[in-house]
Design a protein around this motif. Structure first.
Motif, PDB file in Angstrom:
ATOM      1  N   ILE A  79     -18.694  -9.746  -9.791  1.00  0.00           N
ATOM      2  CA  ILE A  79     -19.092  -8.817  -8.730  1.00  0.00           C
ATOM      3  C   ILE A  79     -17.924  -8.546  -7.788  1.00  0.00           C
ATOM      4  O   ILE A  79     -17.638  -7.395  -7.428  1.00  0.00           O
ATOM      5  CB  ILE A  79     -20.296  -9.385  -7.956  1.00  0.00           C
ATOM      6  CG1 ILE A  79     -21.565  -9.308  -8.828  1.00  0.00           C
ATOM      7  CG2 ILE A  79     -20.517  -8.635  -6.645  1.00  0.00           C
ATOM      8  CD1 ILE A  79     -22.770  -9.993  -8.225  1.00  0.00           C
ATOM      9  N   LEU A  80     -17.217  -9.599  -7.386  1.00  0.00           N
ATOM     10  CA  LEU A  80     -16.082  -9.415  -6.477  1.00  0.00           C
ATOM     11  C   LEU A  80     -14.937  -8.666  -7.161  1.00  0.00           C
ATOM     12  O   LEU A  80     -14.248  -7.861  -6.527  1.00  0.00           O
ATOM     13  CB  LEU A  80     -15.607 -10.769  -5.956  1.00  0.00           C
ATOM     14  CG  LEU A  80     -16.586 -11.470  -5.002  1.00  0.00           C
ATOM     15  CD1 LEU A  80     -16.071 -12.844  -4.626  1.00  0.00           C
ATOM     16  CD2 LEU A  80     -16.802 -10.625  -3.749  1.00  0.00           C
ATOM     17  N   ALA A  81     -14.739  -8.932  -8.450  1.00  0.00           N
ATOM     18  CA  ALA A  81     -13.712  -8.191  -9.190  1.00  0.00           C
ATOM     19  C   ALA A  81     -14.095  -6.716  -9.308  1.00  0.00           C
ATOM     20  O   ALA A  81     -13.236  -5.825  -9.243  1.00  0.00           O
ATOM     21  CB  ALA A  81     -13.517  -8.799 -10.574  1.00  0.00           C
ATOM     22  N   THR A  82     -15.379  -6.447  -9.481  1.00  0.00           N
ATOM     23  CA  THR A  82     -15.855  -5.061  -9.509  1.00  0.00           C
ATOM     24  C   THR A  82     -15.582  -4.367  -8.190  1.00  0.00           C
ATOM     25  O   THR A  82     -15.108  -3.218  -8.148  1.00  0.00           O
ATOM     26  CB  THR A  82     -17.362  -5.029  -9.828  1.00  0.00           C
ATOM     27  OG1 THR A  82     -17.588  -5.598 -11.117  1.00  0.00           O
ATOM     28  CG2 THR A  82     -17.893  -3.608  -9.807  1.00  0.00           C
ATOM     29  N   LEU A  83     -15.862  -5.057  -7.087  1.00  0.00           N
ATOM     30  CA  LEU A  83     -15.592  -4.472  -5.775  1.00  0.00           C
ATOM     31  C   LEU A  83     -14.100  -4.272  -5.552  1.00  0.00           C
ATOM     32  O   LEU A  83     -13.683  -3.290  -4.931  1.00  0.00           O
ATOM     33  CB  LEU A  83     -16.186  -5.358  -4.674  1.00  0.00           C
ATOM     34  CG  LEU A  83     -17.707  -5.272  -4.528  1.00  0.00           C
ATOM     35  CD1 LEU A  83     -18.210  -6.323  -3.543  1.00  0.00           C
ATOM     36  CD2 LEU A  83     -18.118  -3.880  -4.068  1.00  0.00           C
ATOM     37  N   THR A  84     -13.286  -5.197  -6.064  1.00  0.00           N
ATOM     38  CA  THR A  84     -11.836  -5.032  -5.952  1.00  0.00           C
ATOM     39  C   THR A  84     -11.394  -3.771  -6.678  1.00  0.00           C
ATOM     40  O   THR A  84     -10.607  -2.967  -6.152  1.00  0.00           O
ATOM     41  CB  THR A  84     -11.106  -6.253  -6.533  1.00  0.00           C
ATOM     42  OG1 THR A  84     -11.554  -7.435  -5.866  1.00  0.00           O
ATOM     43  CG2 THR A  84      -9.599  -6.129  -6.355  1.00  0.00           C
ATOM     44  N   GLY A  85     -11.885  -3.597  -7.905  1.00  0.00           N
ATOM     45  CA  GLY A  85     -11.549  -2.393  -8.656  1.00  0.00           C
ATOM     46  C   GLY A  85     -12.062  -1.138  -7.981  1.00  0.00           C
ATOM     47  O   GLY A  85     -11.406  -0.088  -7.994  1.00  0.00           O
ATOM     48  N   ALA A  86     -13.260  -1.229  -7.367  1.00  0.00           N
ATOM     49  CA  ALA A  86     -13.825  -0.070  -6.670  1.00  0.00           C
ATOM     50  C   ALA A  86     -12.967   0.312  -5.466  1.00  0.00           C
ATOM     51  O   ALA A  86     -12.701   1.493  -5.227  1.00  0.00           O
ATOM     52  CB  ALA A  86     -15.251  -0.380  -6.240  1.00  0.00           C
ATOM     53  N   LEU A  87     -12.550  -0.689  -4.690  1.00  0.00           N
ATOM     54  CA  LEU A  87     -11.695  -0.412  -3.529  1.00  0.00           C
ATOM     55  C   LEU A  87     -10.366   0.177  -3.965  1.00  0.00           C
ATOM     56  O   LEU A  87      -9.842   1.104  -3.336  1.00  0.00           O
ATOM     57  CB  LEU A  87     -11.484  -1.704  -2.730  1.00  0.00           C
ATOM     58  CG  LEU A  87     -12.710  -2.206  -1.954  1.00  0.00           C
ATOM     59  CD1 LEU A  87     -12.509  -3.652  -1.516  1.00  0.00           C
ATOM     60  CD2 LEU A  87     -12.984  -1.312  -0.750  1.00  0.00           C
ATOM     61  N   ARG A  88      -9.822  -0.334  -5.063  1.00  0.00           N
ATOM     62  CA  ARG A  88      -8.563   0.203  -5.582  1.00  0.00           C
ATOM     63  C   ARG A  88      -8.742   1.679  -5.989  1.00  0.00           C
ATOM     64  O   ARG A  88      -7.941   2.548  -5.614  1.00  0.00           O
ATOM     65  CB  ARG A  88      -8.095  -0.620  -6.784  1.00  0.00           C
ATOM     66  CG  ARG A  88      -6.891  -0.032  -7.505  1.00  0.00           C
ATOM     67  CD  ARG A  88      -6.513  -0.855  -8.733  1.00  0.00           C
ATOM     68  NE  ARG A  88      -5.518  -0.146  -9.534  1.00  0.00           N
ATOM     69  CZ  ARG A  88      -4.213  -0.143  -9.297  1.00  0.00           C
ATOM     70  NH1 ARG A  88      -3.751  -0.827  -8.250  1.00  0.00           N
ATOM     71  NH2 ARG A  88      -3.386   0.525 -10.069  1.00  0.00           N
ATOM     72  N   GLY A  89      -9.801   1.953  -6.755  1.00  0.00           N
ATOM     73  CA  GLY A  89     -10.037   3.321  -7.195  1.00  0.00           C
ATOM     74  C   GLY A  89     -10.284   4.260  -6.035  1.00  0.00           C
ATOM     75  O   GLY A  89      -9.810   5.408  -6.023  1.00  0.00           O
ATOM     76  N   TRP A  90     -11.037   3.778  -5.037  1.00  0.00           N
ATOM     77  CA  TRP A  90     -11.324   4.601  -3.858  1.00  0.00           C
ATOM     78  C   TRP A  90     -10.046   4.923  -3.087  1.00  0.00           C
ATOM     79  O   TRP A  90      -9.819   6.072  -2.689  1.00  0.00           O
ATOM     80  CB  TRP A  90     -12.326   3.860  -2.980  1.00  0.00           C
ATOM     81  CG  TRP A  90     -12.558   4.469  -1.633  1.00  0.00           C
ATOM     82  CD1 TRP A  90     -13.172   5.654  -1.367  1.00  0.00           C
ATOM     83  CD2 TRP A  90     -12.183   3.909  -0.366  1.00  0.00           C
ATOM     84  NE1 TRP A  90     -13.215   5.875  -0.003  1.00  0.00           N
ATOM     85  CE2 TRP A  90     -12.617   4.818   0.621  1.00  0.00           C
ATOM     86  CE3 TRP A  90     -11.536   2.739   0.023  1.00  0.00           C
ATOM     87  CZ2 TRP A  90     -12.420   4.586   1.979  1.00  0.00           C
ATOM     88  CZ3 TRP A  90     -11.347   2.497   1.368  1.00  0.00           C
ATOM     89  CH2 TRP A  90     -11.775   3.418   2.340  1.00  0.00           C
ATOM     90  N   LEU A  91      -9.195   3.920  -2.896  1.00  0.00           N
ATOM     91  CA  LEU A  91      -7.944   4.143  -2.171  1.00  0.00           C
ATOM     92  C   LEU A  91      -7.037   5.118  -2.921  1.00  0.00           C
ATOM     93  O   LEU A  91      -6.387   5.977  -2.311  1.00  0.00           O
ATOM     94  CB  LEU A  91      -7.219   2.808  -1.965  1.00  0.00           C
ATOM     95  CG  LEU A  91      -7.875   1.844  -0.959  1.00  0.00           C
ATOM     96  CD1 LEU A  91      -7.243   0.460  -1.050  1.00  0.00           C
ATOM     97  CD2 LEU A  91      -7.761   2.391   0.463  1.00  0.00           C
ATOM     98  N   MET A  92      -7.013   5.013  -4.232  1.00  0.00           N
ATOM     99  CA  MET A  92      -6.155   5.899  -5.020  1.00  0.00           C
ATOM    100  C   MET A  92      -6.716   7.313  -5.087  1.00  0.00           C
ATOM    101  O   MET A  92      -5.971   8.268  -5.350  1.00  0.00           O
ATOM    102  CB  MET A  92      -5.988   5.334  -6.439  1.00  0.00           C
ATOM    103  CG  MET A  92      -5.242   4.006  -6.478  1.00  0.00           C
ATOM    104  SD  MET A  92      -4.972   3.378  -8.152  1.00  0.00           S
ATOM    105  CE  MET A  92      -3.766   4.565  -8.755  1.00  0.00           C
ATOM    106  N   ASN A  93      -8.017   7.479  -4.838  1.00  0.00           N
ATOM    107  CA  ASN A  93      -8.618   8.808  -4.817  1.00  0.00           C
ATOM    108  C   ASN A  93      -8.402   9.525  -3.492  1.00  0.00           C
ATOM    109  O   ASN A  93      -8.659  10.724  -3.390  1.00  0.00           O
ATOM    110  CB  ASN A  93     -10.124   8.710  -5.090  1.00  0.00           C
ATOM    111  CG  ASN A  93     -10.447   8.810  -6.565  1.00  0.00           C
ATOM    112  OD1 ASN A  93     -10.338   9.869  -7.170  1.00  0.00           O
ATOM    113  ND2 ASN A  93     -10.814   7.688  -7.153  1.00  0.00           N
ATOM    114  N   ARG A  94      -7.956   8.805  -2.481  1.00  0.00           N
ATOM    115  CA  ARG A  94      -7.738   9.397  -1.171  1.00  0.00           C
ATOM    116  C   ARG A  94      -6.400  10.129  -1.138  1.00  0.00           C
ATOM    117  O   ARG A  94      -5.564  10.001  -2.025  1.00  0.00           O
ATOM    118  CB  ARG A  94      -7.752   8.333  -0.075  1.00  0.00           C
ATOM    119  CG  ARG A  94      -8.963   7.420  -0.110  1.00  0.00           C
ATOM    120  CD  ARG A  94      -9.046   6.573   1.131  1.00  0.00           C
ATOM    121  NE  ARG A  94     -10.009   7.143   2.071  1.00  0.00           N
ATOM    122  CZ  ARG A  94     -10.028   6.880   3.368  1.00  0.00           C
ATOM    123  NH1 ARG A  94      -9.119   6.111   3.895  1.00  0.00           N
ATOM    124  NH2 ARG A  94     -10.941   7.424   4.139  1.00  0.00           N
TER     125      ARG A  94
END
Length: 488
Positions: A269-284
């Motif tokens: 779950i935490l690794a999923t959130l890490t990947g989500a935060l990474r993807g979100w930051l790169m989409n900005r």
């Protein structure tokens, strides 16, 4: 008989502002089925079971002159109809419309002159479903004296239990003279009362000076045409409005990933959130730049006699973890997150997920509330994000015969922190509740989309791979116990 607020609770009250209302919220969606579950049935259920959480009929009373910390007193004018409210979406209501309504409701602080909680029964969802939105202040639910109201409303079968309730006769509110006399008596009988009062008043004064200094600096900067500097993409000066994002995923996917790559479902779950935060930051519009990690604090359940005991059978401690958002490989991110929990599990203090999920009643709402309290101290240091991840039962629960199909935590934001995430596993699903500042994170919905994308990315790595534990890490007994339960 009044009970005095503890120093930590007074600190929470002192730190609350219109931009940082400190209440935890939970959104639960029900399928009435043939039960006839509606607003009237839920009001009746709450009226029958509120006696199990007597503090829900008490309010905070300040002592004149601040001679001692405030006390809890019965609300002689308690009105259940004020606290349990009825709302509706235009039929057929969607989850997005529900999220907008929830965001508006959780943005509003609770009335300090009344018991610090509200429940909204939201009708009109597609398929005849309805939602229950509950708000409880962090000082109300401490897991010691009081658990969350939602914990006593749910049953394990469609047939509600007959628990009975005691007639309630409120004690009269103490007079100002009575409050002063009580403060003097407590100071004489319990010398610690004087120290608590001194600590609280000193802390309030220092926070007032700090807040005034910050406001002066902000005004001066505005007059000079300067914008406040944001330390990170998830920090800044909060507005008074929120965004709420809800994401539902399948627990089976996390188990598949865990089986292949090792660790625990919590790690995945935490690794999923890490990947989500990474993807979100790169989409900005902004790039990752030098941002390699996000410092998060994850409250965890432990057995530790030195910590404050809770009524849930364990204590809650803050565990710092660095989320490696700068790492490109999803598997490496998982292993790095997994390593960060190795020391915690090796202590033998970790509480297995099956023990937490087996607690009588639906405890996640209470755990989320306690987690927010514990994490607040870490946020005052250098943590950037709070993630509360709580395992729930993997069989359906009911309220007045209606089956709960979804449950989303809505954690509060604290000053300077524009993002908070809660996770609850329940009945074969993992539910994410994301709270974001409406102005600082206008693209919070994208972060929700990135959660499912990050999970899919991890799931792809598990296809055709051979099960193995992360290199260099041996499975601890606590980890094996947690995996045997599977919900978290």
């Amino acid at each position: 008989m009044t009970q005095r607020l503890r120093p930590r609770d007074v600190v929470f009250l002192a730190e609350e502002t219109p931009a940082t209302p400190l209440h935890n919220a939970t959104v639960e969606i029900f399928d009435p089925g043939e039960s006839g579950l509606d607003h009237a049935r839920l009001v009746q259920l709450i009226s029958e079971r509120i006696s199990f959480v007597p503090r829900y009929r008490q309010r905070v009373q300040v002592v004149p002159g601040r001679l001692a910390n405030p006390v809890w007193v019965d609300d002689e004018a308690f009105d259940l109809a004020y606290h349990v409210r009825r709302s509706a979406l235009p039929r057929p209501g969607t989850l997005d419309q529900l999220r907008e309504l929830v965001a508006r409701i959780v943005s509003r602080p609770l009335d300090r002159n009344r018991p610090l909680w509200e429940v909204y029964v939201v009708e009109g969802l597609a398929g005849g479903r309805l939602a229950l939105l509950s708000k409880s202040h962090v000082v109300l639910v401490d897991g010691v004296e009081t658990v969350d109201l939602g914990q006593v409303l749910l049953d394990v079968s469609e047939q509600p239990k007959t628990l009975g309730s005691d007639p309630w006769h409120p004690h009269g509110s103490p007079s100002p003279l009575g409050l002063i006399s009580g403060a003097v008596k407590d100071s004489l009988d319990r010398p610690g009362t004087v120290l608590d009062t001194l600590r609280t008043n000193t802390g309030s004064l220092l926070r007032g000076v700090e807040g005034a200094t910050t406001r002066i600096g902000t005004v001066a900067g505005a007059l000079a045409g300067r914008r406040p500097t944001r330390v990170s993409p998830i920090s800044g000066e909060l507005s008074q409005q929120r965004r709420v994002v809800a994401v539902r995923t399948d627990l089976a996917d996390y188990r598949t990933i865990r089986k292949v790559h090792g660790g625990t479902v919590n790690d995945v779950i935490l690794a999923t959130l890490t990947g989500a935060l990474r993807g979100w930051l790169m989409n900005r519009a902004e790039s990752l730049g030098g941002l390699k990690e996000i410092r998060a604090v994850v409250p965890v359940s432990v057995i530790d006699e030195e910590l404050e005991a809770t009524s849930l059978g364990s204590q809650i401690a803050a565990h710092p973890v660095k989320l490696p958002v700068g790492e490109a490989s999803p598997v490496v991110r998982l292993h790095q997150v997994s390593y960060s929990f190795q020391a915690h599990q090796a202590t033998g203090r970790a509480v297995a997920a099956n023990r937490l999920a087996g607690i009588a009643g639906f405890a996640p709402a209470t755990f989320h509330a306690i987690g927010s309290r514990v994490a607040a101290a870490e946020l005052r240091r250098d943590a950037q994000l709070v993630i509360t991840n709580v395992p729930g039962p993997q069989s359906p629960l009911y309220a007045a015969g209606g089956r709960m199909t979804e449950t989303y935590p809505v954690p509060p934001l604290t000053a300077g922190h524009a993002l908070a995430i809660g996770v609850t596993s329940y009945d074969g699903s993992v539910f994410y509740g994301i709270t974001a500042d409406r102005d600082l994170l206008p693209d919070a919905d994208v972060l929700g989309q990135c959660v499912t994308e990050a999970l899919d990315e991890l799931l792809d790595t598990a296809t055709g791979a051979r099960p193995r534990a992360p290199r260099g890490r041996r499975r601890t007994r606590a980890a094996r116990d947690a995996d045997a339960a599977d919900p978290s």
